[in-house]
Design a protein around this motif. Sequence first.
Motif, mmCIF file in Angstrom:
data_model
loop_
_atom_site.group_PDB
_atom_site.id
_atom_site.type_symbol
_atom_site.label_atom_id
_atom_site.label_comp_id
_atom_site.label_asym_id
_atom_site.label_seq_id
_atom_site.Cartn_x
_atom_site.Cartn_y
_atom_site.Cartn_z
ATOM 1 N N VAL A 118 0.829 -1.202 0.000
ATOM 2 C CA VAL A 118 0.000 0.000 0.000
ATOM 3 C C VAL A 118 0.866 1.255 0.000
ATOM 4 N N LEU A 119 0.456 2.287 -0.738
ATOM 5 C CA LEU A 119 1.013 3.618 -0.537
ATOM 6 C C LEU A 119 0.040 4.396 0.338
ATOM 7 N N GLU A 120 0.569 4.912 1.439
ATOM 8 C CA GLU A 120 -0.246 5.643 2.409
ATOM 9 C C GLU A 120 0.154 7.116 2.400
ATOM 10 N N THR A 121 -0.822 7.980 2.247
ATOM 11 C CA THR A 121 -0.636 9.415 2.441
ATOM 12 C C THR A 121 -1.334 9.780 3.739
ATOM 13 N N GLN A 122 -0.645 10.520 4.629
ATOM 14 C CA GLN A 122 -1.200 10.776 5.951
ATOM 15 C C GLN A 122 -0.692 12.111 6.483
ATOM 16 N N GLN A 123 -1.349 12.571 7.541
ATOM 17 C CA GLN A 123 -0.782 13.666 8.315
ATOM 18 C C GLN A 123 0.544 13.200 8.911
ATOM 19 N N SER A 124 1.436 14.150 9.155
ATOM 20 C CA SER A 124 2.758 13.794 9.693
ATOM 21 C C SER A 124 2.651 13.509 11.194
ATOM 22 N N SER A 125 2.243 12.285 11.498
ATOM 23 C CA SER A 125 2.008 11.861 12.876
ATOM 24 C C SER A 125 2.423 10.403 13.017
ATOM 25 N N GLU A 166 -9.678 17.547 4.008
ATOM 26 C CA GLU A 166 -9.228 18.637 4.876
ATOM 27 C C GLU A 166 -7.711 18.769 4.922
ATOM 28 N N TYR A 167 -7.005 17.647 5.018
ATOM 29 C CA TYR A 167 -5.563 17.691 5.243
ATOM 30 C C TYR A 167 -4.744 17.480 3.982
ATOM 31 N N PHE A 168 -5.323 16.856 2.965
ATOM 32 C CA PHE A 168 -4.573 16.557 1.750
ATOM 33 C C PHE A 168 -5.515 16.275 0.587
ATOM 34 N N SER A 169 -4.974 16.479 -0.608
ATOM 35 C CA SER A 169 -5.590 15.970 -1.835
ATOM 36 C C SER A 169 -4.609 14.971 -2.437
ATOM 37 N N VAL A 170 -5.139 13.873 -2.964
ATOM 38 C CA VAL A 170 -4.292 12.796 -3.487
ATOM 39 C C VAL A 170 -4.773 12.409 -4.882
ATOM 40 N N TYR A 171 -3.801 12.169 -5.773
ATOM 41 C CA TYR A 171 -4.099 11.878 -7.175
ATOM 42 C C TYR A 171 -3.303 10.662 -7.633
ATOM 43 N N HIS A 172 -3.847 9.945 -8.612
ATOM 44 C CA HIS A 172 -3.117 8.902 -9.334
ATOM 45 C C HIS A 172 -2.857 9.441 -10.738
ATOM 46 N N GLN A 230 2.986 23.129 -12.132
ATOM 47 C CA GLN A 230 2.927 22.964 -10.684
ATOM 48 C C GLN A 230 2.303 24.219 -10.086
ATOM 49 N N THR A 231 1.073 24.094 -9.580
ATOM 50 C CA THR A 231 0.353 25.243 -9.017
ATOM 51 C C THR A 231 0.182 25.157 -7.503
ATOM 52 N N ALA A 232 0.388 23.983 -6.918
ATOM 53 C CA ALA A 232 0.268 23.825 -5.457
ATOM 54 C C ALA A 232 1.512 24.410 -4.781
ATOM 55 N N PRO A 233 1.464 24.685 -3.467
ATOM 56 C CA PRO A 233 2.666 25.145 -2.767
ATOM 57 C C PRO A 233 3.831 24.156 -2.908
ATOM 58 N N PHE A 234 3.514 22.867 -2.930
ATOM 59 C CA PHE A 234 4.506 21.819 -3.208
ATOM 60 C C PHE A 234 3.757 20.529 -3.457
ATOM 61 N N LEU A 235 4.354 19.631 -4.250
ATOM 62 C CA LEU A 235 3.743 18.344 -4.586
ATOM 63 C C LEU A 235 4.630 17.216 -4.076
ATOM 64 N N LEU A 236 4.027 16.232 -3.415
ATOM 65 C CA LEU A 236 4.718 15.011 -3.010
ATOM 66 C C LEU A 236 4.456 13.961 -4.076
ATOM 67 N N CYS A 237 5.521 13.373 -4.631
ATOM 68 C CA CYS A 237 5.389 12.472 -5.781
ATOM 69 C C CYS A 237 6.122 11.160 -5.519
ATOM 70 N N VAL A 266 0.449 11.255 -6.263
ATOM 71 C CA VAL A 266 0.857 12.657 -6.044
ATOM 72 C C VAL A 266 -0.105 13.254 -5.015
ATOM 73 N N SER A 267 0.447 14.042 -4.088
ATOM 74 C CA SER A 267 -0.418 14.665 -3.080
ATOM 75 C C SER A 267 0.061 16.073 -2.759
ATOM 76 N N HIS A 268 -0.843 16.844 -2.183
ATOM 77 C CA HIS A 268 -0.482 18.178 -1.675
ATOM 78 C C HIS A 268 -1.445 18.542 -0.551
ATOM 79 N N ILE A 269 -1.077 19.591 0.207
ATOM 80 C CA ILE A 269 -1.956 20.044 1.280
ATOM 81 C C ILE A 269 -3.149 20.770 0.665
#
Length: 316
Positions: free
Chosen positions: A181-188, A246-252, A263-270, A313-316
């Motif tokens: 699984v790929l998990e996107t989560q709050q940093s906790s 609320e905390y993230f948007s996630v895309y495939h 790239q229009t978000a403040p930053f993208l996680l890829c 890909v995800s961003h806040i």
Amino acid sequence: MTKAPIFLRPEFKERIWGGTALRDQFGYDIPSDKTGECWAISAHPHGPNVVASGPYEGKTLAELWKNHRELFGGVEGDRFPLLTKILDANQDLSVQVHPDDAYAREHENGELGKTECWYIIDCQEDAELVYGHMARTKSEFVTMVNSGDWDGLLRKIKIKPGDFYYVPSGTIHALCEGTLVLETQQSSDTTYRVYDYDRTDQNGEKRELHLTQAIDVTTVPHVDGHANQSTEIRQGITIKTLVKAEYFSVYHWNVDGLAELTQTAPFLLCSVIEGEAKLIQGDTTFSIQKGTNFILPAEANDFKLEGKCELIVSHI
């Protein structure tokens, strides 16, 4: 000036339920045959990533967040907000639940709460996961937990590769055997164990349960996390929105050919989960392949992806 991608070295965590899929499928140099977690994009103190190349090579993502906030569009906050993991559930994970921000702040030393989501990269044919519970009231929930009526309490769902689950804080959940699984989560890193199948570690000890906290934070009755999904087809790429929350948007992203993106978000996680491609920024070309994890910083502006690959890909 266009800002280059920030490539990160993965951090690994050995787990009682881990295996070898992170090596077998992603080619990672894992520490043992019980490796459960790849912290792919993390600034959490329990496993911060180190930058692999470029002007910031050797610095941690946490250091960049602290000292180079311009890379992240000047987003405010005392900690990097998101965490990307790849999980190899070679055996069942404990049945668990995570707190929300308010509860974690009060009870976990100022930690964030943990809302997360899962993209199923691969799984065995009969794989399932625990998602939610059957109790209608808090007292019924407590009774079923205390009596160990796990078959009656836990809601199990059959899964297949490509499935996606949004798991808000307060949701009872567990990945089960044979799931990658790929998990996107709050940093906790706060987890409350509800049930661990009475298994023991190498010292014959059962792992600690956190029933008081779990009863405090579990949503009763269970509510499915709502993921409002949509698909956009462009030249060279299909972008599926998995969740906007609320905390993230996630895309495939499914790249097939040459795709031109901005790239229009403040930053993208890829994270590349399949295939390989070239990432082209102006006159500079970077190679990416399955297992590559990077951040596209603020002002990365226009870029191209050329090849055949899939990314989460995800961003806040």
